[in-house]
Design an enzyme around this catalytic site. Structure first.
Site, PDB file in Angstrom:
ATOM      1  N   ASP A   1      15.317 -46.339 -57.973  1.00 17.06           N
ATOM      2  CA  ASP A   1      16.574 -47.190 -58.112  1.00 17.06           C
ATOM      3  C   ASP A   1      16.720 -47.745 -59.261  1.00 17.06           C
ATOM      4  O   ASP A   1      16.088 -48.532 -59.650  1.00 17.06           O
ATOM      5  CB  ASP A   1      16.894 -48.189 -56.890  1.00 17.06           C
ATOM      6  CG  ASP A   1      17.188 -47.523 -55.806  1.00 17.06           C
ATOM      7  OD1 ASP A   1      16.978 -46.261 -55.258  1.00 17.06           O
ATOM      8  OD2 ASP A   1      17.111 -48.334 -54.516  1.00 17.06           O
TER       9      ASP A   1
ATOM     10  N   ASP B   1      26.542 -45.143 -45.971  1.00 12.84           N
ATOM     11  CA  ASP B   1      25.857 -46.705 -46.030  1.00 12.84           C
ATOM     12  C   ASP B   1      26.617 -47.356 -45.097  1.00 12.84           C
ATOM     13  O   ASP B   1      27.982 -47.437 -45.033  1.00 12.84           O
ATOM     14  CB  ASP B   1      26.148 -47.267 -47.510  1.00 12.84           C
ATOM     15  CG  ASP B   1      25.201 -46.213 -48.433  1.00 12.84           C
ATOM     16  OD1 ASP B   1      24.271 -45.676 -48.109  1.00 12.84           O
ATOM     17  OD2 ASP B   1      25.783 -45.973 -49.282  1.00 12.84           O
TER      18      ASP B   1
END
EC number: 5.3.1.16
Length: 238
Positions: A9, A130
């Site tokens: 990330d 998400d």
């Protein structure tokens, strides 16, 4: 066999992890993300999951050069997400050598665009779903919309999205386990390949996801912190 996707990330050019998607709770693991490739290579990884956190939040491309370097210096199957909201960026990543481009916010906000991209690029397009309390979150998890995440996955499957990456945000980065029930449910009701993401911390979770027919699992903070041994994860995934 379940596919394992070790994650990088990116935030301000560094490899980090967030807690529950909170940009105010950032932990830096590598200032130079390219160093992570050695760690993944030593453990015989074959996949790589990259998220541009700044792109996801703001739609910018400030981490593009880092992503470019990661792709060029690895032999992995690479999937990239975060801030990909137009065809120009999709093409840019595919031309760079990215194997799968992950759409998030734009897939929620513009169904016609998603359909067009799936028709044009096929299985090179994945969608990231998400969820907070089974409500879909967008713009780097900073906003939720009135859209049930499970129903959205069904819709994605119906329009031939080959791969869905489903993240339970409440579990992400917490190192206390993932939401196994939601993946069991999704693997039964959608025909798309499901990749589990968010909070995977224990080897038994990998085994259970595999047994439930889940296509893939993303491992992030747990391998950086030492809670999971990447070599063992790859072994039990077979």
């Amino acid at each position: 066999m379940i596919e394992i996707f070790p994650a990088i990330d990116l935030h301000n050019g560094q490899a980090v992890r967030l807690k529950q998607g909170d940009y105010n709770q950032v932990e830096v693991f590598f200032k130079n993300p390219v160093e992570v490739l050695d760690f993944f290579n030593k453990n015989n990884s074959k996949n790589l999951h990259i998220v541009d956190l700044d792109g996801a939040k703001d739609g910018n491309t400030k981490n593009y050069e880092v992503i470019k370097e990661l792709v060029e210096k690895s032999d992995f199957f690479v999937q990239v997400g975060g801030g990909i909201r137009d065809e120009e960026r999709i093409k840019k990543y595919i031309e760079l050598g990215v194997n799968r481009v992950i759409l998030g916010t734009i897939a929620v906000e513009n169904e016609e665009f998603l359909k067009e991209m799936v028709k044009k690029y096929g299985d090179k397009i994945a969608v990231s779903v998400d969820a907070k309390d089974e409500k879909v979150a967008v713009k780097g998890w900073t906003q939720t919309v009135e859209l049930n995440s499970v129903e959205f996955c069904k819709k994605l499957s119906d329009i031939n999205v080959k791969t869905i990456i489903y993240t339970d945000i409440s579990k992400d980065g917490m190192l206390n386990g993932t939401n196994l029930e939601i993946y069991k449910k999704l693997s039964k009701i959608v025909k798309s390949d499901i990749i589990a993401s968010g909070g995977i911390t224990f080897l038994d979770e990998i085994k259970e996801l595999n047994e439930n027919g889940v296509y893939g699992a993303i491992v992030g903070k747990a391998i950086y912190s030492g809670n999971l041994d990447l070599k063992e994860v790859l072994e039990v995934s077979k």
